[in-house]
Design a protein around this motif. Structure first.
Motif, mmCIF file in Angstrom:
data_model
loop_
_atom_site.group_PDB
_atom_site.id
_atom_site.type_symbol
_atom_site.label_atom_id
_atom_site.label_comp_id
_atom_site.label_asym_id
_atom_site.label_seq_id
_atom_site.Cartn_x
_atom_site.Cartn_y
_atom_site.Cartn_z
ATOM 1 N N THR A 90 -7.248 27.747 75.363
ATOM 2 C CA THR A 90 -7.296 29.208 75.397
ATOM 3 C C THR A 90 -7.070 29.723 76.812
ATOM 4 O OG1 THR A 90 -8.785 29.284 73.495
ATOM 5 C CG2 THR A 90 -8.730 31.231 74.926
ATOM 6 N N PHE A 91 -7.681 29.049 77.792
ATOM 7 C CA PHE A 91 -7.472 29.430 79.189
ATOM 8 C C PHE A 91 -6.013 29.269 79.574
ATOM 9 C CE2 PHE A 91 -6.971 28.497 83.648
ATOM 10 C CZ PHE A 91 -7.786 29.416 84.291
ATOM 11 N N LEU A 92 -5.412 28.136 79.195
ATOM 12 C CA LEU A 92 -4.004 27.908 79.529
ATOM 13 C C LEU A 92 -3.112 29.001 78.948
ATOM 14 C CD1 LEU A 92 -3.618 24.047 78.960
ATOM 15 C CD2 LEU A 92 -3.890 25.250 81.141
ATOM 16 N N GLN A 93 -3.363 29.353 77.706
ATOM 17 C CA GLN A 93 -2.534 30.369 77.057
ATOM 18 C C GLN A 93 -2.615 31.695 77.800
ATOM 19 O OE1 GLN A 93 -2.989 30.567 72.809
ATOM 20 N NE2 GLN A 93 -2.184 32.655 72.690
ATOM 21 N N ARG A 94 -3.828 32.092 78.199
ATOM 22 C CA ARG A 94 -4.005 33.346 78.945
ATOM 23 C C ARG A 94 -3.351 33.250 80.316
ATOM 24 N NH1 ARG A 94 -9.569 33.165 77.512
ATOM 25 N NH2 ARG A 94 -9.987 32.682 79.698
ATOM 26 N N HIS A 95 -3.555 32.122 80.985
ATOM 27 C CA HIS A 95 -3.041 31.970 82.347
ATOM 28 C C HIS A 95 -1.519 31.987 82.364
ATOM 29 C CE1 HIS A 95 -2.646 30.222 86.442
ATOM 30 N NE2 HIS A 95 -3.836 30.756 86.628
ATOM 31 N N TRP A 96 -0.896 31.348 81.373
ATOM 32 C CA TRP A 96 0.562 31.317 81.338
ATOM 33 C C TRP A 96 1.161 32.664 80.965
ATOM 34 C CZ3 TRP A 96 0.450 26.007 78.404
ATOM 35 C CH2 TRP A 96 0.152 24.993 79.331
ATOM 36 N N SER A 97 0.353 33.543 80.382
ATOM 37 C CA SER A 97 0.828 34.916 80.136
ATOM 38 C C SER A 97 1.027 35.656 81.452
ATOM 39 C CB SER A 97 -0.180 35.677 79.273
ATOM 40 O OG SER A 97 -0.289 35.109 77.997
ATOM 41 N N MET A 98 0.155 35.381 82.414
ATOM 42 C CA MET A 98 0.229 36.063 83.711
ATOM 43 C C MET A 98 1.018 35.264 84.740
ATOM 44 S SD MET A 98 -3.721 37.426 83.967
ATOM 45 C CE MET A 98 -4.404 35.807 83.603
ATOM 46 N N HIS A 99 1.061 33.933 84.575
ATOM 47 C CA HIS A 99 1.752 33.054 85.521
ATOM 48 C C HIS A 99 2.695 32.144 84.728
ATOM 49 C CE1 HIS A 99 -1.176 34.327 88.579
ATOM 50 N NE2 HIS A 99 -2.086 34.174 87.636
ATOM 51 N N PRO A 100 3.854 32.648 84.351
ATOM 52 C CA PRO A 100 4.762 31.884 83.481
ATOM 53 C C PRO A 100 5.211 30.579 84.120
ATOM 54 C CG PRO A 100 5.442 34.186 83.651
ATOM 55 C CD PRO A 100 4.399 33.975 84.700
ATOM 56 N N ALA A 112 -2.606 16.731 76.413
ATOM 57 C CA ALA A 112 -1.469 17.149 75.589
ATOM 58 C C ALA A 112 -1.917 17.977 74.400
ATOM 59 C CB ALA A 112 -0.694 15.919 75.123
ATOM 60 N N LEU A 113 -3.063 17.650 73.851
ATOM 61 C CA LEU A 113 -3.573 18.403 72.701
ATOM 62 C C LEU A 113 -3.835 19.857 73.086
ATOM 63 C CD1 LEU A 113 -4.389 17.939 69.733
ATOM 64 C CD2 LEU A 113 -6.717 17.492 70.535
ATOM 65 N N ALA A 114 -4.484 20.073 74.219
ATOM 66 C CA ALA A 114 -4.750 21.435 74.691
ATOM 67 C C ALA A 114 -3.464 22.135 75.102
ATOM 68 C CB ALA A 114 -5.726 21.404 75.863
ATOM 69 N N ALA A 115 -2.582 21.413 75.788
ATOM 70 C CA ALA A 115 -1.350 22.008 76.304
ATOM 71 C C ALA A 115 -0.408 22.419 75.174
ATOM 72 C CB ALA A 115 -0.641 21.022 77.230
ATOM 73 N N GLU A 116 -0.321 21.586 74.143
ATOM 74 C CA GLU A 116 0.613 21.869 73.051
ATOM 75 C C GLU A 116 0.223 23.158 72.323
ATOM 76 O OE1 GLU A 116 0.644 21.735 69.529
ATOM 77 O OE2 GLU A 116 2.819 21.786 69.396
ATOM 78 N N LEU A 117 -1.066 23.348 72.095
ATOM 79 C CA LEU A 117 -1.532 24.560 71.414
ATOM 80 C C LEU A 117 -1.240 25.807 72.240
ATOM 81 C CD1 LEU A 117 -4.978 23.220 70.116
ATOM 82 C CD2 LEU A 117 -2.930 23.666 68.744
ATOM 83 N N ALA A 118 -1.454 25.702 73.551
ATOM 84 C CA ALA A 118 -1.215 26.858 74.425
ATOM 85 C C ALA A 118 0.269 27.128 74.619
ATOM 86 C CB ALA A 118 -1.893 26.616 75.778
ATOM 87 N N ARG A 120 2.751 26.554 72.636
ATOM 88 C CA ARG A 120 3.440 27.042 71.444
ATOM 89 C C ARG A 120 3.539 28.564 71.462
ATOM 90 N NH1 ARG A 120 0.678 25.243 66.081
ATOM 91 N NH2 ARG A 120 0.570 23.312 67.301
ATOM 92 N N ALA A 121 2.485 29.224 71.948
ATOM 93 C CA ALA A 121 2.485 30.689 71.973
ATOM 94 C C ALA A 121 3.535 31.245 72.916
ATOM 95 C CB ALA A 121 1.097 31.190 72.376
ATOM 96 N N HIS A 122 3.914 30.461 73.934
ATOM 97 C CA HIS A 122 4.896 30.922 74.927
ATOM 98 C C HIS A 122 6.252 30.231 74.762
ATOM 99 C CE1 HIS A 122 1.771 33.107 77.103
ATOM 100 N NE2 HIS A 122 1.004 32.030 77.000
ATOM 101 N N ARG A 123 6.380 29.426 73.706
ATOM 102 C CA ARG A 123 7.615 28.683 73.443
ATOM 103 C C ARG A 123 8.039 27.828 74.642
ATOM 104 N NH1 ARG A 123 11.378 32.921 69.917
ATOM 105 N NH2 ARG A 123 9.835 33.254 68.253
ATOM 106 N N LEU A 124 7.049 27.193 75.237
ATOM 107 C CA LEU A 124 7.301 26.315 76.373
ATOM 108 C C LEU A 124 7.467 24.878 75.882
ATOM 109 C CD1 LEU A 124 4.631 27.559 78.941
ATOM 110 C CD2 LEU A 124 7.103 27.885 79.076
#
Length: 403
Positions: A90-100, A112-118, A120-124
């Protein structure tokens, strides 16, 4: 390019050589630094395990470390982090919204489990370095494997979803293929060695007149240190020195340390066997240089930085032919590979090296050349960047251009 490096458990800020440091800490730190030298922006995300540490730390090597709040701000065993990965993601997803970022490189399956979920929302696109697979650990440990039972299932899912997987060795690449990962989505990118920190020159640790064998690693049974202790009984006028942290806080109370000392006593070599405990990064290079031969005799090893560090210090290596050791050690050129963790075979491999200083020097010189030319971190970073570019169609091509 902007690279998001996710290493939930292994912080690159941990001092090399400490009891909490493993190969992954070194790998993430050295790779991040090399990518920065190549002109890229790197941010490493790792779990906050200290309430007093700053949220963001700019390193002198040029990469940024972000401490992610996920679970208690205290050290946790690696296998107890799983319940906190949702918070991490959840933190990663929020952080990547502000810091692509342009892409995500996750280290170890839980990262990888945490990163993959985050992501996906940014299509990274997500690249994964597993640093060892659960199927291999389960095969060797059986019921003694402490990893969560869900690990193997998650690893297969992660590997199949990842844009690309970086295997640490040809052995790991073959294991991924058996898991169903297409070969074209896997690249073999090994770990590396710092040729400045580990070099033939720079002084050696004090030693006596005996020949010296050195082994390095955390005091875990799978590291196979007992093989070297038993082999010592067949190698007169030779000592074995082990450097590495105990699993517990006190090396004198560590179960594996006690077991090794007991084995040494049973084989009549207690007076020629020492466990040093954790050794600093600088001290480790001096210790390697004091050795006649470096022993690496694990049951299994996904990659293993120890042989490379020893080779860069111009020392021949005798190693079991498992995992990444089969790639790094060239049998009869830079050292000797033994195909069973048998003390008699290890002693037989070591004996000619102790008897022949010219052979030690010849193999040591070849080992040094191989480590510096094939495994320096800048070369590893270049191979990693090549893998990044293989997923360029899923990224902004302009962002992936080199500077």
């Amino acid at each position: 390019m902007k690279i998001a490096m996710v290493s939930a458990h292994a912080s690159p800020l941990v001092e090399p050589g400490g009891s909490a440091t493993g190969g992954r800490n070194v790998h993430v730190a050295a790779l991040s630094a090399a990518l920065v030298r190549a002109g890229h922006q790197v941010t490493v995300y790792t779990r906050r395990d200290d309430p007093h540490i700053r949220t963001e730390v700019a390193t002198r090597e040029g990469y940024l470390v972000v401490h992610v709040p996920a679970g208690p701000a205290a050290p946790l065993p690696r296998d107890q982090i799983l319940p906190h990965l949702g918070e991490f993601g959840t933190f990663l997803q929020r952080h990547w919204s502000m810091h692509p970022a342009d892409l995500v490189h996750a280290h170890y399956w839980m990262s990888a489990l945490a990163a993959e979920l985050a992501a996906r929302a940014h299509r990274l696109p997500v690249l994964v370095s597993f640093h060892g697979l659960g199927t291999v650990a389960r095969r060797h440990h059986g019921l003694a494997d402490t990893s969560p039972r869900s690990r193997i299932r998650f690893e297969r899912l992660i590997a199949l979803r990842a844009a690309h997987v970086l295997a640490a060795s040809s052995d790991e690449a073959a294991e991924l293929a058996r898991m169903g990962v297409p070969r074209f989505r896997t690249s073999v990118v090994p770990g590396g060695v710092d040729p400045v920190a580990f070099a033939p020159t720079g002084g050696a640790a004090a030693r006596g007149a005996r020949y010296r064998l050195v082994s390095v690693g955390r005091l875990l049974r799978r590291k196979g240190f007992d093989v070297g202790v038993r082999a010592l009984a067949e190698l007169p006028d030779t000592e074995l020195v082990i450097a590495g942290g105990a699993v517990g806080d006190d090396i004198d109370d560590d179960g594996e340390g006690r077991r090794l000392r007991r084995i040494a006593g049973e084989h009549g070599v207690a007076d020629r066997f020492r466990i040093l405990g954790p050794v600093s990064h600088v001290g480790m290079a001096r210790l390697y240089r004091s050795a006649d031969v470096v022993l690496c005799t694990p049951w299994f090893e996904p990659f293993g930085l120890v042989p490379l560090e020893a080779m860069a210090c111009r020392r021949p290596v005798v190693a079991t032919a498992v995992g990444g050791l089969r790639d790094t050690v060239v049998d009869g050129v830079t050292g000797r590979l033994v195909y069973t963790p048998d003390p008699h075979e290890v002693a037989r491999a070591v004996r000619p090296l102790l008897a022949d200083a010219t052979l030690r020097e010849t193999w040591g010189a070849a080992a040094d050349d191989r480590a510096r030319d094939g495994y320096n971190w800048d070369k590893v970073a270049a191979a990693t960047l090549h893998a990044y570019r293989r997923i360029a169609p899923q990224c902004d091509a302009a962002a992936l251009s080199t500077r």
